[in-house]
Design a protein around this motif. Structure first.
Motif, PDB file in Angstrom:
ATOM      1  N   GLU A   1      50.942  34.240 -30.237  1.00  0.00           N
ATOM      2  CA  GLU A   1      49.941  33.189 -29.975  1.00  0.00           C
ATOM      3  C   GLU A   1      50.251  31.950 -30.815  1.00  0.00           C
ATOM      4  OE1 GLU A   1      49.199  36.373 -30.769  1.00  0.00           O
ATOM      5  OE2 GLU A   1      48.733  36.956 -28.711  1.00  0.00           O
ATOM      6  N   GLU A   2      50.565  32.183 -32.103  1.00  0.00           N
ATOM      7  CA  GLU A   2      50.868  31.029 -32.982  1.00  0.00           C
ATOM      8  C   GLU A   2      52.093  30.274 -32.468  1.00  0.00           C
ATOM      9  OE1 GLU A   2      49.231  32.963 -37.179  1.00  0.00           O
ATOM     10  OE2 GLU A   2      51.303  33.301 -36.550  1.00  0.00           O
ATOM     11  N   LEU A   3      53.116  31.035 -32.064  1.00  0.00           N
ATOM     12  CA  LEU A   3      54.353  30.392 -31.600  1.00  0.00           C
ATOM     13  C   LEU A   3      54.092  29.633 -30.296  1.00  0.00           C
ATOM     14  CD1 LEU A   3      56.717  33.370 -32.436  1.00  0.00           C
ATOM     15  CD2 LEU A   3      56.624  31.175 -33.624  1.00  0.00           C
ATOM     16  N   PHE A   4      53.312  30.252 -29.419  1.00  0.00           N
ATOM     17  CA  PHE A   4      53.012  29.571 -28.161  1.00  0.00           C
ATOM     18  C   PHE A   4      52.266  28.247 -28.422  1.00  0.00           C
ATOM     19  CE2 PHE A   4      49.907  28.522 -24.908  1.00  0.00           C
ATOM     20  CZ  PHE A   4      50.784  28.204 -23.869  1.00  0.00           C
ATOM     21  N   ASP A   5      51.336  28.253 -29.378  1.00  0.00           N
ATOM     22  CA  ASP A   5      50.584  27.025 -29.673  1.00  0.00           C
ATOM     23  C   ASP A   5      51.519  25.893 -30.105  1.00  0.00           C
ATOM     24  OD1 ASP A   5      48.216  28.136 -28.995  1.00  0.00           O
ATOM     25  OD2 ASP A   5      47.578  28.589 -31.054  1.00  0.00           O
TER      26      ASP A   5
END
Ligand SMILES: Cc1cc2nc3c(=O)[nH]c(=O)nc-3n(C[C@H](O)[C@H](O)[C@H](O)COP(=O)(O)OP(=O)(O)OC[C@H]3O[C@@H](n4cnc5c(N)ncnc54)[C@H](O)[C@@H]3O)c2cc1C
Length: 475
Positions: A364-368
């Motif tokens: 999720e963090e990387l996608f953001d």
């Protein structure tokens, strides 16, 4: 007939195994993963086929390149795509063709910036004409001398510091191997439409219909059909040596350790890993030198969109300071049938060091991070178009050329090759930022060498050090 054990089934390992087996030798390729191809592998995730970032096979206008492509062409399968380079950079809110055309940049940016580029560029060119440098140590020194401060910062400095995770004053000028020809002469030649150096300015690629894996799966099939072996899920554990020769390679298969006797070992695994595999161990200074070689890692975030296409480029480099990601590629633009008609898959690359906050970041963090950068490109992206995303990681993606890297690389290579029947090759075996075509070609050349000269690697190392030196000069 020689018994050769090859560590790794990437482009280099398969290149050498293919040619050795054609020449009548017995090759055993040991690969830890469950598929061949190394970093040149196509992943199947649901209904999508995607590569590790863009992975097209370079066609260079040189005799060597033409000859090797001629001999491996059947491995690309039926009707491979012939692509003409569609690479871009995204700079100050606009797309530019890559390799950069100076005139395009000058007319694209604001008049004030353009004037600063010209002023700095002329100053740097005159300066280095009047005071030729004794030696360029850092990438920054190389760039400012060749391009002037403003153009260098805009097009290379900021981007390179992000890619390598170091200030460019701490990166060796040898890192400029791929861009070394962007000097005044070449910029004029290119602006006039005259072709410049084939190493940097080739424009054609070959790409199998269903992904780059096809090339390496067919190559592995050819190795097997000549009576040699390609063993998957077989990580190499130890190299048993007797003095200056490796006698047996120990690998794991189905939970058991197996020994393969050999006349020579060809390794494509990272040098720091290789240096620790010996039994009895290599002298400590050799292991220490190899351990100092560092790699940059990559996190790849694949974003699936419910839209037919985002853009027409194959890939784009993100140069401006406010980006965190380095590069985006659109799989459909190299292999249209690999993604459903109504969707597209982007692969967004973020560089990092293994273990840092990017490497360990949640999906999720990387996608953001990725979505923030994608939204800056101006394609009117909407969250409602997002279908899904998935993340993959490569721990040893790029060798890092710190200022003094040769002080460790050369002793490591020389120390390893004191084991007379060991040959190292490939991106990791030579610590060289080279491409798949280079590695297949070097693999084929190594097979010819062994066929002609036998299993003593002394002269091979000399040839490789010369080859690396030429590459470091951008040749
Ligand atoms: C994001 C990205 C994009 C790229 N794009 C392009 C491109 O467009 N065109 C191009 O030509 N090149 C491209 N490259 C470069 C290309 O991937 C490399 O040149 C090539 O894969 C190197 O081949 P290799 O065989 O030397 O190494 P690898 O491909 O890394 O293969 C090494 C193999 O060794 C195996 N291995 C490691 N340890 C062990 C062990 N202990 N036992 C058994 N096996 C082991 C690994 O699993 C791997 O399969 C790109 C690279 C990256 C990172």
């Amino acid at each position: 007939m020689k018994r050769i054990v090859i560590l790794g089934a990437g482009p280099a390992g398969l290149g050498v195994a293919w040619r050795l087996s054609v020449l009548g030798h017995s090759a055993t390729v040991l690969e830890r993963e469950e598929a061949v191809g190394g970093m040149g592998k196509t992943l199947k995730v649901g209904q999508y086929k995607v590569d590790y970032g863009p992975h097209t096979f370079h066609v260079r206008p040189t005799k060597e390149s033409e000859a090797i492509i001629e001999s491996i062409r059947p491995f690309f399968g039926d009707n491979p795509h012939v692509l003409i380079r569609g690479t871009r950079v995204f700079l100050q809110g606009k797309y530019y063709v890559y390799p950069l055309e100076l005139l395009q940049v000058l007319t694209g940016v604001s008049p004030a910036l353009s004037a600063r580029i010209i002023y700095d560029y002329v100053r740097a060119t005159v300066g280095s004409f009047l005071r030729p440098p004794q030696k360029e140590h850092s990438f920054e020194e190389w760039g400012v001398r060749n391009l002037g401060r403003t153009l260098y910062d805009l097009c290379f400095g900021i981007y390179s510091a992000r890619v390598w995770g170091l200030p460019t004053s701490q990166i060796s000028s040898k890192q400029a191997q791929r861009v070394a020809k962007l000097n005044l002469k070449n910029i004029i030649l290119r602006t006039l439409g005259i072709k410049a150096d084939p190493v940097t300015y080739f424009a054609k690629y070959l790409y199998p219909q269903e992904g780059i894996s096809v090339l390496f799966e067919n190559m592995a099939e050819s190795v097997r059909s000549h009576g040699s072996q390609v063993l998957l899920q077989s990580p190499v554990k130890r190299l048993i040596r007797n003095g200056e020769r490796i006698e047996r390679v120990v690998y794991e298969r189905d939970g058991r350790e197996i020994e393969a006797p050999c006349d020579a070992v060809l390794s494509t695994v990272p040098l720091p890993v290789l240096a620790k595999m010996f039994d009895p161990p290599l002298p400590q200074p050799v292991q220490d030198s190899a351990a100092r070689l560092r790699y940059r890692s990559l996190v790849l975030v694949y974003v699936v969109l419910d839209r037919e296409r985002l853009a027409d480029w194959h890939w784009v480099y993100l140069l401006d300071e406010h980006f965190r990601c380095n590069r985006i590629s659109e799989q459909k633009n190299v292999g249209p049938s690999m993604v459903p008609l109504k969707q597209t898959v982007l692969c967004v690359e973020i560089s990092c060091f293994k273990g840092d906050e990017i490497w360990t970041g949640s999906d999720e963090e990387l996608f953001d991070i990725v979505w923030r950068d994608l939204s800056k490109l101006g394609h009117d992206l909407k969250k409602s178009e997002l279908s899904s995303y998935f993340v993959r990681r490569i721990d040893t993606a790029y060798p890092v050329y710190e200022l003094d890297f040769e002080e460790y690389l050369i002793p490591a290579l020389e120390g390893l090759h004191k084991v007379r029947n060991l040959f190292t090759l490939g991106r990791h075996g030579l610590f060289l930022n080279n491409s798949m075509d280079d590695n297949v070609l070097l693999g084929a050349q190594l097979a010819e060498y062994i066929d002609r000269q036998g299993c003593d690697s002394g002269a091979w190392l000399g040839q490789m050090l010369e080859h690396m030196n030429l590459r470091f000069q951008g040749k």
